[in-house]
Design an enzyme around this catalytic site. Structure first.
Site, PDB file in Angstrom:
ATOM      1  CB  CYS A 239      -8.625 -10.352  33.242  1.00 23.74           C
ATOM      2  SG  CYS A 239     -10.277  -9.692  33.139  1.00 23.74           S
TER       3      CYS A 239
ATOM      4  CG  HIS B 267      -6.453  -8.825  30.015  1.00 20.73           C
ATOM      5  ND1 HIS B 267      -7.317  -9.728  29.425  1.00 20.73           N
ATOM      6  CD2 HIS B 267      -7.229  -7.982  30.751  1.00 20.73           C
ATOM      7  CE1 HIS B 267      -8.557  -9.437  29.785  1.00 20.73           C
ATOM      8  NE2 HIS B 267      -8.529  -8.390  30.584  1.00 20.73           N
TER       9      HIS B 267
ATOM     10  CG  ASN C  66     -11.800  -8.021  28.810  1.00 22.96           C
ATOM     11  OD1 ASN C  66     -11.436  -9.174  29.010  1.00 22.96           O
ATOM     12  ND2 ASN C  66     -11.720  -7.083  29.730  1.00 22.96           N
TER      13      ASN C  66
HETATM   14  O1  UT7 Z   1     -10.321  -6.965  32.241  1.00 19.81           O
HETATM   15  C1  UT7 Z   1     -10.379  -5.754  32.938  1.00 19.81           C
HETATM   16  C2  UT7 Z   1     -11.655  -5.107  32.543  1.00 19.81           C
HETATM   17  N1  UT7 Z   1     -11.738  -3.716  32.669  1.00 19.81           N
HETATM   18  C3  UT7 Z   1     -11.079  -2.811  31.935  1.00 19.81           C
HETATM   19  O2  UT7 Z   1     -10.165  -3.055  31.218  1.00 19.81           O
HETATM   20  C4  UT7 Z   1     -11.618  -1.403  32.019  1.00 19.81           C
HETATM   21  C5  UT7 Z   1     -10.562  -0.335  32.034  1.00 19.81           C
HETATM   22  N2  UT7 Z   1     -11.171   0.942  31.712  1.00 19.81           N
HETATM   23  C6  UT7 Z   1     -11.435   1.296  30.435  1.00 19.81           C
HETATM   24  O3  UT7 Z   1     -11.119   0.589  29.508  1.00 19.81           O
HETATM   25  C7  UT7 Z   1     -12.057   2.660  30.206  1.00 19.81           C
HETATM   26  O4  UT7 Z   1     -12.139   3.354  31.429  1.00 19.81           O
HETATM   27  C8  UT7 Z   1     -13.480   2.545  29.579  1.00 19.81           C
HETATM   28  C9  UT7 Z   1     -13.354   2.070  28.123  1.00 19.81           C
HETATM   29  C10 UT7 Z   1     -14.342   1.607  30.370  1.00 19.81           C
HETATM   30  C11 UT7 Z   1     -14.132   3.917  29.549  1.00 19.81           C
HETATM   31  O5  UT7 Z   1     -13.355   4.828  28.805  1.00 19.81           O
HETATM   32  P1  UT7 Z   1     -13.154   6.320  29.340  1.00 19.81           P
HETATM   33  O6  UT7 Z   1     -12.362   7.043  28.353  1.00 19.81           O
HETATM   34  O7  UT7 Z   1     -12.641   6.199  30.749  1.00 19.81           O
HETATM   35  O8  UT7 Z   1     -14.638   6.878  29.301  1.00 19.81           O
HETATM   36  P2  UT7 Z   1     -15.514   7.440  30.501  1.00 19.81           P
HETATM   37  O9  UT7 Z   1     -16.034   6.329  31.342  1.00 19.81           O
HETATM   38  O10 UT7 Z   1     -14.772   8.557  31.164  1.00 19.81           O
HETATM   39  O11 UT7 Z   1     -16.735   8.057  29.705  1.00 19.81           O
HETATM   40  C12 UT7 Z   1     -16.563   9.153  28.808  1.00 19.81           C
HETATM   41  C13 UT7 Z   1     -17.891   9.453  28.164  1.00 19.81           C
HETATM   42  C14 UT7 Z   1     -19.037   9.571  29.149  1.00 19.81           C
HETATM   43  O12 UT7 Z   1     -19.898  10.591  28.675  1.00 19.81           O
HETATM   44  P3  UT7 Z   1     -19.884  12.079  29.336  1.00 19.81           P
HETATM   45  O13 UT7 Z   1     -20.190  11.859  30.775  1.00 19.81           O
HETATM   46  O14 UT7 Z   1     -18.465  12.560  29.109  1.00 19.81           O
HETATM   47  O15 UT7 Z   1     -20.925  12.777  28.569  1.00 19.81           O
HETATM   48  C15 UT7 Z   1     -19.761   8.249  29.038  1.00 19.81           C
HETATM   49  O16 UT7 Z   1     -21.132   8.346  29.345  1.00 19.81           O
HETATM   50  O17 UT7 Z   1     -18.253   8.384  27.285  1.00 19.81           O
HETATM   51  C16 UT7 Z   1     -19.571   7.936  27.596  1.00 19.81           C
HETATM   52  N3  UT7 Z   1     -19.653   6.508  27.296  1.00 19.81           N
HETATM   53  C17 UT7 Z   1     -20.053   6.026  26.121  1.00 19.81           C
HETATM   54  N4  UT7 Z   1     -20.461   6.625  24.996  1.00 19.81           N
HETATM   55  C18 UT7 Z   1     -20.785   5.841  23.959  1.00 19.81           C
HETATM   56  C19 UT7 Z   1     -19.326   5.472  28.121  1.00 19.81           C
HETATM   57  N5  UT7 Z   1     -19.510   4.309  27.475  1.00 19.81           N
HETATM   58  C20 UT7 Z   1     -19.958   4.624  26.234  1.00 19.81           C
HETATM   59  C21 UT7 Z   1     -20.324   3.867  25.125  1.00 19.81           C
HETATM   60  N6  UT7 Z   1     -20.723   4.500  24.005  1.00 19.81           N
HETATM   61  N7  UT7 Z   1     -20.257   2.518  25.126  1.00 19.81           N
END
Ligand code: UT7
Length: 342
Positions: free
Chosen positions: A122, A269, A299
């Protein structure tokens, strides 16, 4: 000498997929995606579209803009390109054999231009800017470099993994970087003022396409359940992103002796609105200084900053003399920022 962004362009696939549409095939919903990322839709390429074709479309937009600006024909602008750089992790062929930049060179008919690819995930646009300026600086014969950032992330997305597939989109954007006689520092300075580039390879495993390269190649007869795809430790990338964006913005301003109030726009980004907002809070950045469009495009990796730049440029949101900052991060892990006088 100054290294100025003389023209920009962008190209998106025709198909726009909203969060609602995605939630019909993936266990997710619009509320979660918007509240966790700020993303509302993404553009996804039809199966026949090649990265090089999307890249060439973006390039033609930039070429047409420069032709209109200078009164030259598009053929003359194309014939005046000395180098074509394509930043992408989703080039047409594995390992860049042949390089996507060479395929684009052929599609554009820019026979005189040399061409090569860079893979910086990225942060590709920011690395590409510094490389372009460096090439223009060392080679007295070079006048114009075409930098294209083009990604078909949908081709390396695991569409069964809701924690990654909602984040990514396809898209391409281009910038023509031109060497001019304006000064690059002091009174009347123009173009690229300064870049900060960085990497932390210890985080390489946090955003990875594990299979298909020379480390873990597919073996003859092997049965695979998924094509090569992005695996990500979202939390680790999130923390890295907030820290690197915050530090890069601060360092760029300090090194150029500028205040944030000297900037017209910061184009980050476009990965996740929360990442940028966290940096905004830490640095107490003014309300409207950040240009965000991930709600529309999601993204698009290397393409995300130049897509936003082209959008802002064509909407008249950047005026001649404005100071604009780009800041990015991504797989590698890599990060970087650049300051440009428009
Ligand atoms: O260009 C660089 C690319 N990468 C990035 O920019 C990624 C950087 N990271 C992020 O943007 C965030 O960490 C994410 C958006 C990927 C995730 O957000 P988060 O607030 O860290 O969520 P999490 O992974 O801690 O998940 C929280 C909950 C989980 O459920 P439980 O275990 O709390 O029941 C996930 O299973 O959200 C759930 N979850 C979803 N629910 C609905 C994860 N993805 C989804 C989804 N829809 N798409």
């Amino acid at each position: 000498m100054a290294y100025e962004i003389a023209a920009t362009g962008r190209a998106l696939p025709a198909r726009r997929v909203t969060n609602e549409e995605l939630s019909q095939t993936v266990d997710t919903n619009d509320e979660w995606i918007r509240s966790h990322t700020g993303i509302g839709s993404r553009y996804l390429a039809e199966p026949e579209l090649a990265n090089s074709e999307l890249a060439a479309r973006a390039a033609r937009q930039a070429i047409a803009q420069l032709a209109e600006k200078t009164g030259a024909s598009e053929e003359d602008v194309t014939a005046g390109l000395d180098m074509i750089i394509v930043a992408s992790v989703t080039g047409d062929y594995l390992g860049g054999v042949p390089p996507t930049s060479c395929l684009v060179q052929n599609l554009l008919g820019a026979r005189q231009a040399a061409a090569f690819d860079i893979q910086v995930c990225c942060t590709g646009f920011i690395y590409g800017l510094e490389i372009a300026a460096g090439l223009l600086a060392v080679n007295p014969g070079y006048k114009k470099v075409l930098l294209i950032c083009s990604e078909l992330l949908s081709r390396i997305t695991d569409w069964t993994d809701r924690s990654t597939c909602v984040l990514f989109g396809d898209g391409a954007a281009a910038a023509i970087i031109e060497k001019t006689t304006a000064p690059s520092s002091g009174e009347g300075k123009r173009g690229l003022l300064r870049c900060i580039l960085g990497a932390d390879g210890s985080g390489g495993g946090n955003l990875i396409v594990r299979r298909g390269g020379s480390r873990f190649p597919y073996k003859p007869g092997e049965i695979v359940d998924k094509p090569p795809h992005i695996e990500m430790d979202g939390r680790a990338v999130y923390n890295f992103a907030v820290k690197s964006i915050t530090e890069t913005i601060k360092a760029l301003l300090e090194q150029e002796n500028l205040s944030v109030h000297d900037l017209a726009l910061i184009i980050p980004h476009q990965a996740n609105a929360r990442i940028v907002q966290a940096a905004q809070k830490r640095l107490a950045l003014p309300e409207n200084i950040l240009y965000l469009n991930m709600s529309e495009y999601a993204n698009t990796s290397a393409a995300s900053i130049p897509i936003a730049l082209d959008e802002a440029n064509r909407a008249g949101k950047i005026k001649r003399g404005d100071i604009v900052m780009f800041v990015g991060f991504g797989g590698g892990l890599t990060y970087g920022g650049a300051l440009v006088v428009w």
